[in-house]
Design an enzyme around this catalytic site. Structure first.
Site, PDB file in Angstrom:
ATOM      1  N   TYR A 251      38.322 -26.342   6.515  1.00  0.00           N
ATOM      2  CA  TYR A 251      38.955 -25.313   5.706  1.00  0.00           C
ATOM      3  C   TYR A 251      40.635 -25.821   5.325  1.00  0.00           C
ATOM      4  O   TYR A 251      40.986 -26.623   6.180  1.00  0.00           O
ATOM      5  CB  TYR A 251      39.072 -23.788   5.935  1.00  0.00           C
ATOM      6  CG  TYR A 251      39.979 -23.412   7.116  1.00  0.00           C
ATOM      7  CD1 TYR A 251      40.075 -23.968   8.369  1.00  0.00           C
ATOM      8  CD2 TYR A 251      41.406 -22.731   6.880  1.00  0.00           C
ATOM      9  CE1 TYR A 251      40.742 -23.438   9.433  1.00  0.00           C
ATOM     10  CE2 TYR A 251      42.157 -22.638   7.844  1.00  0.00           C
ATOM     11  CZ  TYR A 251      41.806 -22.817   9.268  1.00  0.00           C
ATOM     12  OH  TYR A 251      42.757 -22.478  10.172  1.00  0.00           O
TER      13      TYR A 251
ATOM     14  N   ARG B 181      44.932 -33.883   4.111  1.00  0.00           N
ATOM     15  CA  ARG B 181      44.233 -33.647   5.566  1.00  0.00           C
ATOM     16  C   ARG B 181      42.879 -33.089   5.287  1.00  0.00           C
ATOM     17  O   ARG B 181      41.935 -33.232   6.044  1.00  0.00           O
ATOM     18  CB  ARG B 181      45.172 -32.484   5.900  1.00  0.00           C
ATOM     19  CG  ARG B 181      44.642 -32.156   7.390  1.00  0.00           C
ATOM     20  CD  ARG B 181      45.864 -31.261   8.264  1.00  0.00           C
ATOM     21  NE  ARG B 181      45.859 -29.846   7.503  1.00  0.00           N
ATOM     22  CZ  ARG B 181      46.560 -29.075   7.777  1.00  0.00           C
ATOM     23  NH1 ARG B 181      47.688 -29.128   8.800  1.00  0.00           N
ATOM     24  NH2 ARG B 181      46.739 -27.548   7.281  1.00  0.00           N
TER      25      ARG B 181
ATOM     26  N   ARG C 263      17.738 -23.397   9.715  1.00  0.00           N
ATOM     27  CA  ARG C 263      18.710 -23.466  10.909  1.00  0.00           C
ATOM     28  C   ARG C 263      18.153 -24.418  11.849  1.00  0.00           C
ATOM     29  O   ARG C 263      16.828 -24.241  12.344  1.00  0.00           O
ATOM     30  CB  ARG C 263      19.075 -22.092  11.573  1.00  0.00           C
ATOM     31  CG  ARG C 263      19.928 -22.301  12.861  1.00  0.00           C
ATOM     32  CD  ARG C 263      20.005 -20.979  13.516  1.00  0.00           C
ATOM     33  NE  ARG C 263      21.084 -21.160  14.492  1.00  0.00           N
ATOM     34  CZ  ARG C 263      20.824 -22.013  15.722  1.00  0.00           C
ATOM     35  NH1 ARG C 263      19.723 -22.256  16.139  1.00  0.00           N
ATOM     36  NH2 ARG C 263      21.762 -22.133  16.564  1.00  0.00           N
TER      37      ARG C 263
ATOM     38  N   LYS D  84      40.619 -29.497  10.998  1.00  0.00           N
ATOM     39  CA  LYS D  84      40.790 -28.379  10.631  1.00  0.00           C
ATOM     40  C   LYS D  84      39.394 -27.451  10.345  1.00  0.00           C
ATOM     41  O   LYS D  84      39.038 -27.255   9.189  1.00  0.00           O
ATOM     42  CB  LYS D  84      41.837 -28.022   9.578  1.00  0.00           C
ATOM     43  CG  LYS D  84      42.471 -26.739   9.222  1.00  0.00           C
ATOM     44  CD  LYS D  84      43.597 -26.876   8.194  1.00  0.00           C
ATOM     45  CE  LYS D  84      43.902 -25.530   7.867  1.00  0.00           C
ATOM     46  NZ  LYS D  84      44.752 -24.552   8.785  1.00  0.00           N
TER      47      LYS D  84
ATOM     48  N   GLU E  29      50.375 -25.481  20.540  1.00  0.00           N
ATOM     49  CA  GLU E  29      50.880 -24.984  19.216  1.00  0.00           C
ATOM     50  C   GLU E  29      50.748 -23.728  19.141  1.00  0.00           C
ATOM     51  O   GLU E  29      50.364 -22.788  20.168  1.00  0.00           O
ATOM     52  CB  GLU E  29      50.171 -25.881  17.999  1.00  0.00           C
ATOM     53  CG  GLU E  29      48.690 -25.571  18.307  1.00  0.00           C
ATOM     54  CD  GLU E  29      47.931 -26.368  17.236  1.00  0.00           C
ATOM     55  OE1 GLU E  29      48.453 -26.705  16.253  1.00  0.00           O
ATOM     56  OE2 GLU E  29      46.631 -26.760  17.448  1.00  0.00           O
TER      57      GLU E  29
ATOM     58  N   LEU F 277      46.640 -29.509  15.882  1.00  0.00           N
ATOM     59  CA  LEU F 277      46.446 -29.918  14.202  1.00  0.00           C
ATOM     60  C   LEU F 277      47.753 -30.493  13.664  1.00  0.00           C
ATOM     61  O   LEU F 277      48.826 -29.765  13.870  1.00  0.00           O
ATOM     62  CB  LEU F 277      46.201 -28.492  13.384  1.00  0.00           C
ATOM     63  CG  LEU F 277      45.795 -28.603  11.954  1.00  0.00           C
ATOM     64  CD1 LEU F 277      44.466 -29.380  11.747  1.00  0.00           C
ATOM     65  CD2 LEU F 277      46.022 -27.515  11.265  1.00  0.00           C
TER      66      LEU F 277
HETATM   67  N1  PLP Z   1      48.297 -25.375  13.786  1.00  0.00           N
HETATM   68  C1  PLP Z   1      47.356 -24.687  13.696  1.00  0.00           C
HETATM   69  C2  PLP Z   1      46.240 -24.361  14.831  1.00  0.00           C
HETATM   70  C3  PLP Z   1      47.062 -23.926  12.466  1.00  0.00           C
HETATM   71  O1  PLP Z   1      45.904 -23.239  12.212  1.00  0.00           O
HETATM   72  C4  PLP Z   1      48.092 -24.218  11.382  1.00  0.00           C
HETATM   73  C5  PLP Z   1      47.842 -23.678  10.079  1.00  0.00           C
HETATM   74  O2  PLP Z   1      46.884 -22.806   9.973  1.00  0.00           O
HETATM   75  C6  PLP Z   1      48.868 -25.087  11.779  1.00  0.00           C
HETATM   76  C7  PLP Z   1      49.121 -25.594  13.012  1.00  0.00           C
HETATM   77  C8  PLP Z   1      50.167 -25.298  10.777  1.00  0.00           C
HETATM   78  O3  PLP Z   1      49.549 -26.181   9.802  1.00  0.00           O
HETATM   79  P1  PLP Z   1      49.920 -26.276   8.228  1.00  0.00           P
HETATM   80  O4  PLP Z   1      51.650 -26.192   8.387  1.00  0.00           O
HETATM   81  O5  PLP Z   1      49.559 -27.381   7.569  1.00  0.00           O
HETATM   82  O6  PLP Z   1      49.842 -24.985   7.543  1.00  0.00           O
END
Ligand code: PLP
Length: 287
Positions: free
Chosen positions: A33, A52, A100, A147, A179, A204
């Site tokens: 996503y 990304r 499945r 993601k 994070e 991420l």
């Molecule tokens: N880290 C995680 C785990 C996230 O889910 C997100 C955003 O959903 C971010 C960092 C921040 O990423 P972005 O600035 O690209 O939204």
């Protein structure tokens, strides 16, 4: 007014946006996503998000459903149809629909959904007053650079934090902050050094992180991309988090540790203001 959803080459009302129970996103979280913000009818950092998206899909062997330029046209149409001035465009691409089974055929056709959500990003209480966050163990898999929609660890960590009265959560592994539950974590030391963890498979690579680090460098702030501990965060001069859906959000308390005087820090507010101004001006308005 009911929302219009984009689903596999069609714009449909949300009541009619239906997908098979054999969709692999539903069965296996076999899906990627992305979220791009919309402010004053403009997409913010959208190119970073689509880049990304393409990378995440490539990492799990799902083809891009169409070129980036086509996606941008569809996003614009969706924003127009929903008259979205401020909020987000959520995009999800799953491997597709099949009986499945863990294995999948090489020629599966992805399912592609986009929807809009109205959200107050630039004028929220969190942006103005800051938030209190909890800490929780980082229970996720080790490919956090992708993601995927496999978000159960974050769902549960956020629920525990909310139930304890916090607005959000930062995750901790090996006594270092990785994070936020859905954001990038930053601290500013007493010597005005901006610290955030370097990109790796442990986090991420945030698009807002990238944009904010560029602003910080333009503002001649000293930036260190390195690991930091919860203790360093408790003793920081300022702390904040970034994400597409919340921009730059001051963190004023981490668990029971009040950051500095418990008010949003001045450097944080400067980065927030510059990022918001860029968001309002850098792209062409769609509506
Ligand atoms: N880290 C995680 C785990 C996230 O889910 C997100 C955003 O959903 C971010 C960092 C921040 O990423 P972005 O600035 O690209 O939204």
């Amino acid at each position: 007014m009911t929302r219009t959803i984009y689903l596999n080459n069609q714009f449909v009302s949300e009541q009619d946006a239906k997908i098979s129970i054999f969709d692999r996103g539903f069965l296996f979280a076999d899906a990627i996503y992305e979220v791009s913000a919309v402010v004053e009818g403009r997409l913010v950092d959208n190119d970073l998000h689509l880049t990304r998206l393409e990378r995440s899909l490539g990492e799990i062997d799902i083809p891009m459903p169409m070129p980036k330029e086509e996606i941008i046209k569809l996003q614009a149409e969706l924003i127009r149809r929903n008259n979205l001035r401020e909020g987000v465009v959520y995009m999800q691409i799953t491997r597709g629909t099949a009986e499945r089974d863990f294995g999948y055929a090489a020629d599966m056709k992805p399912n592609f959904v986009m929807l809009t959500q109205v959200k107050n990003i630039t004028n929220s209480a969190a942006a103005k007053n800051g938030i209190a966050i909890d800490l929780a163990p980082d229970n996720r898999w080790t490919r956090r650079d992708i993601k995927t929609t496999m978000l159960l660890a974050q769902v549960l960590a956020k629920k525990t934090a909310h139930d304890a009265g916090y607005q959000d959560v930062w995750l901790v592994e090996d006594n270092h902050i990785t994070e936020g539950g859905s954001s990038t974590a930053f601290i500013i030391t007493k010597d005005d050094v901006l610290i955030t963890r370097p990109n790796s498979n442990k986090i991420l690579p945030g698009c807002t992180r990238k944009a904010v680090l560029k602003i910080a460098e333009e503002q001649n702030l000293t930036v260190e991309e390195r690991l930091f501990t919860p203790e360093e965060a408790f003793n920081a001069k300022e702390a904040f988090l970034t994400s597409a859906s919340s921009f730059v959000t001051p963190v004023i308390r981490i668990q029971e540790h009040v950051i500095a005087d418990g008010k949003p820090g001045s450097l944080t507010l400067r980065l927030q203001e510059i990022y918001m101004e860029l968001a309002r001006t850098s792209a062409e308005p769609i509506i």
